[in-house]
Scaffold this active site. Structure first.
Site, PDB file in Angstrom:
ATOM      1  N   THR A  16       0.832  -1.208   0.000  1.00  0.00           N
ATOM      2  CA  THR A  16       0.000   0.000   0.000  1.00  0.00           C
ATOM      3  C   THR A  16       0.868   1.260   0.000  1.00  0.00           C
ATOM      4  O   THR A  16       0.748   2.119  -0.882  1.00  0.00           O
ATOM      5  CB  THR A  16      -0.906   0.003   1.258  1.00  0.00           C
ATOM      6  OG1 THR A  16      -1.619  -1.227   1.290  1.00  0.00           O
ATOM      7  CG2 THR A  16      -1.872   1.165   1.254  1.00  0.00           C
ATOM      8  N   VAL A  36      14.694  20.342  -4.623  1.00  0.00           N
ATOM      9  CA  VAL A  36      15.869  19.746  -3.987  1.00  0.00           C
ATOM     10  C   VAL A  36      17.181  20.284  -4.566  1.00  0.00           C
ATOM     11  O   VAL A  36      18.210  20.294  -3.895  1.00  0.00           O
ATOM     12  CB  VAL A  36      15.807  18.199  -4.155  1.00  0.00           C
ATOM     13  CG1 VAL A  36      17.050  17.524  -3.642  1.00  0.00           C
ATOM     14  CG2 VAL A  36      14.569  17.615  -3.492  1.00  0.00           C
ATOM     15  N   LYS A 107       6.300   1.895  12.504  1.00  0.00           N
ATOM     16  CA  LYS A 107       6.129   2.289  13.923  1.00  0.00           C
ATOM     17  C   LYS A 107       6.503   1.164  14.881  1.00  0.00           C
ATOM     18  O   LYS A 107       7.011   1.417  15.974  1.00  0.00           O
ATOM     19  CB  LYS A 107       4.698   2.742  14.186  1.00  0.00           C
ATOM     20  CG  LYS A 107       3.658   1.668  13.951  1.00  0.00           C
ATOM     21  CD  LYS A 107       2.479   2.171  13.176  1.00  0.00           C
ATOM     22  CE  LYS A 107       1.772   1.028  12.493  1.00  0.00           C
ATOM     23  NZ  LYS A 107       0.844   1.449  11.484  1.00  0.00           N
ATOM     24  N   GLY A 136       0.206   8.714   9.986  1.00  0.00           N
ATOM     25  CA  GLY A 136       0.237   8.728   8.509  1.00  0.00           C
ATOM     26  C   GLY A 136       0.639  10.055   7.898  1.00  0.00           C
ATOM     27  O   GLY A 136       1.773  10.512   8.033  1.00  0.00           O
ATOM     28  N   GLY A 189     -10.158  -0.863   4.100  1.00  0.00           N
ATOM     29  CA  GLY A 189      -8.688  -0.905   4.086  1.00  0.00           C
ATOM     30  C   GLY A 189      -8.033  -0.133   5.227  1.00  0.00           C
ATOM     31  O   GLY A 189      -6.837   0.109   5.197  1.00  0.00           O
ATOM     32  N   GLU A 192      -5.461  -3.159   9.989  1.00  0.00           N
ATOM     33  CA  GLU A 192      -4.314  -3.995   9.638  1.00  0.00           C
ATOM     34  C   GLU A 192      -4.852  -5.372   9.218  1.00  0.00           C
ATOM     35  O   GLU A 192      -6.007  -5.710   9.531  1.00  0.00           O
ATOM     36  CB  GLU A 192      -3.394  -4.177  10.863  1.00  0.00           C
ATOM     37  CG  GLU A 192      -2.952  -2.880  11.520  1.00  0.00           C
ATOM     38  CD  GLU A 192      -1.828  -2.161  10.771  1.00  0.00           C
ATOM     39  OE1 GLU A 192      -0.931  -2.815  10.252  1.00  0.00           O
ATOM     40  OE2 GLU A 192      -1.877  -0.913  10.717  1.00  0.00           O
ATOM     41  N   ASP A 203      -1.457  -0.631  18.196  1.00  0.00           N
ATOM     42  CA  ASP A 203      -0.975   0.259  17.127  1.00  0.00           C
ATOM     43  C   ASP A 203      -0.864   1.693  17.666  1.00  0.00           C
ATOM     44  O   ASP A 203       0.166   2.357  17.488  1.00  0.00           O
ATOM     45  CB  ASP A 203      -1.966   0.188  15.946  1.00  0.00           C
ATOM     46  CG  ASP A 203      -1.620   1.153  14.835  1.00  0.00           C
ATOM     47  OD1 ASP A 203      -0.666   0.874  14.097  1.00  0.00           O
ATOM     48  OD2 ASP A 203      -2.291   2.192  14.725  1.00  0.00           O
ATOM     49  N   LYS A 207       2.555   4.336  18.503  1.00  0.00           N
ATOM     50  CA  LYS A 207       2.645   5.730  18.035  1.00  0.00           C
ATOM     51  C   LYS A 207       2.821   6.686  19.216  1.00  0.00           C
ATOM     52  O   LYS A 207       3.569   7.662  19.134  1.00  0.00           O
ATOM     53  CB  LYS A 207       1.398   6.075  17.222  1.00  0.00           C
ATOM     54  CG  LYS A 207       1.306   5.269  15.919  1.00  0.00           C
ATOM     55  CD  LYS A 207      -0.066   5.334  15.288  1.00  0.00           C
ATOM     56  CE  LYS A 207      -0.155   4.545  13.992  1.00  0.00           C
ATOM     57  NZ  LYS A 207      -1.512   4.354  13.507  1.00  0.00           N
TER      58      LYS A 207
HETATM   59  P1  NAP Z   1       1.864  -3.976   2.841  1.00  0.00           P
HETATM   60  O1  NAP Z   1       0.801  -3.460   1.944  1.00  0.00           O
HETATM   61  O2  NAP Z   1       1.666  -5.278   3.513  1.00  0.00           O
HETATM   62  O3  NAP Z   1       3.215  -4.040   1.966  1.00  0.00           O
HETATM   63  C1  NAP Z   1       4.384  -4.639   2.413  1.00  0.00           C
HETATM   64  C2  NAP Z   1       5.363  -4.730   1.255  1.00  0.00           C
HETATM   65  O4  NAP Z   1       6.601  -5.191   1.741  1.00  0.00           O
HETATM   66  C3  NAP Z   1       4.934  -5.680   0.137  1.00  0.00           C
HETATM   67  O5  NAP Z   1       5.252  -5.129  -1.117  1.00  0.00           O
HETATM   68  C4  NAP Z   1       5.783  -6.937   0.396  1.00  0.00           C
HETATM   69  O6  NAP Z   1       6.144  -7.616  -0.781  1.00  0.00           O
HETATM   70  C5  NAP Z   1       7.020  -6.326   0.997  1.00  0.00           C
HETATM   71  N1  NAP Z   1       7.688  -7.245   1.924  1.00  0.00           N
HETATM   72  C6  NAP Z   1       7.260  -7.646   3.149  1.00  0.00           C
HETATM   73  N2  NAP Z   1       8.159  -8.466   3.709  1.00  0.00           N
HETATM   74  C7  NAP Z   1       9.180  -8.569   2.834  1.00  0.00           C
HETATM   75  C8  NAP Z   1      10.412  -9.270   2.849  1.00  0.00           C
HETATM   76  N3  NAP Z   1      10.765 -10.027   3.878  1.00  0.00           N
HETATM   77  N4  NAP Z   1      11.219  -9.147   1.770  1.00  0.00           N
HETATM   78  C9  NAP Z   1      10.876  -8.390   0.717  1.00  0.00           C
HETATM   79  N5  NAP Z   1       9.710  -7.696   0.655  1.00  0.00           N
HETATM   80  C10 NAP Z   1       8.887  -7.796   1.701  1.00  0.00           C
HETATM   81  O7  NAP Z   1       2.201  -2.931   3.998  1.00  0.00           O
HETATM   82  P2  NAP Z   1       1.837  -1.380   4.033  1.00  0.00           P
HETATM   83  O8  NAP Z   1       0.431  -1.207   4.474  1.00  0.00           O
HETATM   84  O9  NAP Z   1       2.291  -0.746   2.794  1.00  0.00           O
HETATM   85  O10 NAP Z   1       2.720  -0.891   5.285  1.00  0.00           O
HETATM   86  C11 NAP Z   1       4.110  -0.738   5.171  1.00  0.00           C
HETATM   87  C12 NAP Z   1       4.658  -0.035   6.406  1.00  0.00           C
HETATM   88  O11 NAP Z   1       4.067   1.249   6.529  1.00  0.00           O
HETATM   89  C13 NAP Z   1       4.375  -0.730   7.739  1.00  0.00           C
HETATM   90  O12 NAP Z   1       5.452  -0.533   8.604  1.00  0.00           O
HETATM   91  C14 NAP Z   1       3.140   0.002   8.260  1.00  0.00           C
HETATM   92  O13 NAP Z   1       3.016  -0.070   9.668  1.00  0.00           O
HETATM   93  C15 NAP Z   1       3.464   1.407   7.816  1.00  0.00           C
HETATM   94  N6  NAP Z   1       2.303   2.272   7.664  1.00  0.00           N
HETATM   95  C16 NAP Z   1       1.266   1.891   6.889  1.00  0.00           C
HETATM   96  C17 NAP Z   1       0.187   2.735   6.724  1.00  0.00           C
HETATM   97  C18 NAP Z   1      -0.958   2.356   5.841  1.00  0.00           C
HETATM   98  O14 NAP Z   1      -1.887   3.145   5.697  1.00  0.00           O
HETATM   99  N7  NAP Z   1      -0.946   1.189   5.225  1.00  0.00           N
HETATM  100  C19 NAP Z   1       0.169   3.970   7.369  1.00  0.00           C
HETATM  101  C20 NAP Z   1       1.268   4.354   8.147  1.00  0.00           C
HETATM  102  C21 NAP Z   1       2.334   3.491   8.289  1.00  0.00           C
HETATM  103  P3  NAP Z   1       5.078  -8.307  -1.782  1.00  0.00           P
HETATM  104  O15 NAP Z   1       4.385  -7.159  -2.461  1.00  0.00           O
HETATM  105  O16 NAP Z   1       5.901  -9.071  -2.714  1.00  0.00           O
HETATM  106  O17 NAP Z   1       4.175  -9.112  -0.916  1.00  0.00           O
HETATM  107  N1  HSE Z   2      -4.306   0.424  10.961  1.00  0.00           N
HETATM  108  C1  HSE Z   2      -3.770   1.734  11.164  1.00  0.00           C
HETATM  109  C2  HSE Z   2      -4.935   2.660  11.531  1.00  0.00           C
HETATM  110  C3  HSE Z   2      -3.074   2.188   9.882  1.00  0.00           C
HETATM  111  O1  HSE Z   2      -6.081   2.212  11.541  1.00  0.00           O
HETATM  112  O2  HSE Z   2      -4.697   3.812  11.868  1.00  0.00           O
HETATM  113  C4  HSE Z   2      -2.007   3.219  10.089  1.00  0.00           C
HETATM  114  O3  HSE Z   2      -1.064   2.905  11.035  1.00  0.00           O
END
Ligand code: NAP
Ligand code: HSE
Length: 428
Positions: A16, A36, A107, A136, A189, A192, A203, A207
């Site tokens: 994502t 930049v 986080k 975020g 979406g 988690e 979570d 934070k």
């Molecule tokens: P996600 O959709 O599950 O994506 C994770 C990505 O990492 C995927 O592309 C996956 O590969 C890759 N990956 C995971 N383990 C791997 C490994 N061992 N080797 C290589 N690639 C690997 O997660 P996300 O929602 O984008 O979140 C990513 C980070 O941002 C997390 O730390 C989350 O807490 C943080 N975050 C997310 C949000 C949100 O809104 N989603 C908001 C704030 C912070 P594949 O594509 O091949 O499966």
């Molecule tokens: N699951 C988290 C939330 C996503 O609902 O805020 C961002 O950390």
């Protein structure tokens, strides 16, 4: 215009958030030279599954080998958006130790290993930035570290989990039950993959640990944070909250007091006129009080592809500027104090208690006496008869120490006239 150099980044993860970073990097391509003073590009992208279809992505950039990034001397910035502790921690440490700057949204990692990572960055004179790890798209790390740096901050309170704020909003405004609202949050979406971390307050706890460390200049790690989720909140509690002119919110609460740092995450009844009470749906907000700035509030989207990518790209642009001016590692760990963390038992809170008791003379007096014995002062009592034999009692207390309230509750549970302790919720 003279040819500008290109700063190259390696992206770890293309889920994502990673997809958002990729899109934003493309969208902003032409602007970068102006913002930049150099071009920015993604040189390699580490993924888990090389066979997955990824629309709009240059597939030649993908790799499943970490060495393609860590051993590439041209890559100066590593953007970690994989999530989880390992292998992310090892990869980030290796990147920092090999002189690469790191930007992350992780986080879980920063809340537990922040010091180790910041120390590694400092030792290597590189940047380690994590604006996206808290709330975020909302700028909060940089405001706390930089814009509010001249303040003594004594309070940081936030709605920092979109899933639970969405659920509570739907329960409050549309009368949805908890399960239905959680299913909708998952469908949209927000939650988690395993929503336990959202609904149990973990979570938000991570934070809050990160924000408290920065706001109070003293390290707070996730295990220091008392956490309680929203699974026990019922429609009846919401009905009372409304009657009392309040809403129920899952709050991350951090105070810097004379006897130490108080830090926790729990649902609270919050008066409708508090600025955080109007934060609805999946929106996040953080309320800060400093001795110079007074009250300040930061509001916006706490999750999602582009809002989170916006925070990451802000960090990436900052790193790129530091690279351009040869000043990476400019701001590292700001925890120069060692303030103790207060035992949660000693923290003072007001409580809303809802219980079912025998409906007969003397019960209320006996309950009041139990509170007195345990040094709990009552501020409000509401009694509603539900059936002939059972009365529903709602008691609101003054601010009392947590352990006094817990002792009073144990005592109340043992009383013959107590049929059920239905809810216990803190009040702001
Ligand atoms: P996600 O959709 O599950 O994506 C994770 C990505 O990492 C995927 O592309 C996956 O590969 C890759 N990956 C995971 N383990 C791997 C490994 N061992 N080797 C290589 N690639 C690997 O997660 P996300 O929602 O984008 O979140 C990513 C980070 O941002 C997390 O730390 C989350 O807490 C943080 N975050 C997310 C949000 C949100 O809104 N989603 C908001 C704030 C912070 P594949 O594509 O091949 O499966
Ligand atoms: N699951 C988290 C939330 C996503 O609902 O805020 C961002 O950390």
């Amino acid at each position: 215009m003279t040819e500008k150099r290109t700063i190259k980044a390696g992206l770890l993860g293309l889920g994502t958030v990673g997809s958002g970073v990729y899109k934003l990097m493309e969208r902003q391509q032409k602007e970068m030279v102006h913002k930049v003073g150099a071009s920015l590009c993604i040189e390699k992208i580490l993924v888990h599954n090389m066979d997955k279809k990824r629309e709009g992505v240059d597939m030649s950039l993908l790799t499943d080998k970490w060495t393609d990034i860590i051993d590439n001397d041209e890559i100066e910035i590593v953007i970690e958006v994989m999530g989880g502790i390992e292998p992310a921690r090892t990869m980030i440490l290796e990147a920092l130790n090999s002189g690469k700057n790191v930007v992350t949204a992780n986080k879980d990692l920063v809340a537990e290993y922040g010091k180790e990572l910041l120390d590694a960055a400092e030792n290597n004179g590189v940047d380690f930035l994590f604006e996206a790890a808290v709330a975020g798209g909302i700028p909060i790390i940089r405001p706390l570290k930089q814009c509010l740096a001249s303040n003594e901050i004594d309070e940081v309170i936030g709605i920092v989990n979109g899933t639970t704020n969405y659920i509570l909003t739907k329960m409050f405004e549309d009368g949805m039950d908890f399960k239905e609202a959680l299913a909708k949050a998952t469908e949209l979406g927000y939650a988690e993959a395993d929503p336990t971390a959202d609904i149990q307050g973990l979570d938000a706890g991570r934070k809050v640990a990160i924000m408290a460390s920065i706001a109070f200049h003293s390290r707070v790690v996730f295990p220091d944070v008392y956490t309680e989720g929203i699974t026990g909140i019922t429609a009846r509690d919401i009905q009372y909250a409304r009657e009392f002119g309040s809403v129920i919110k899952l709050l991350g609460v951090a105070h810097n007091t004379e006897d130490g740092i108080e830090v926790g995450v729990y649902p609270m009844l919050l008066p409708k006129d508090h600025p955080l009470a109007s934060v609805r749906d999946s929106f996040n907000a953080v309320f800060v009080h400093g001795d110079a700035v007074d009250d300040a509030m930061f509001y916006g989207r706490g999750a999602g592809e582009l809002p989170t990518a916006s925070a990451i790209m802000g960090d990436v642009i900052d790193v790129a500027r530091d690279i351009q001016y040869h000043c990476t590692g400019r701001i590292s760990c700001t925890c120069y104090r060692k303030t103790p963390i207060k035992r949660f038992d000693d923290v003072k809170n007001k409580f809303f208690l809802r219980m079912q008791v025998d409906n007969k003379p003397g019960v209320l007096a006996a309950i009041a006496s139990v509170f007195g014995v345990h040094k709990v002062s009552i501020s409000k009592v509401v009694q509603k008869i539900i059936t002939d034999g059972t009365a529903e009692l709602v008691i609101v207390t003054e601010a009392v120490k947590e352990y006094h309230m817990q002792d009073a509750l144990e005592h109340l549970k043992d009383m013959e006239t107590t049929r059920e302790i239905s809810s216990i919720i803190r009040e702001y």
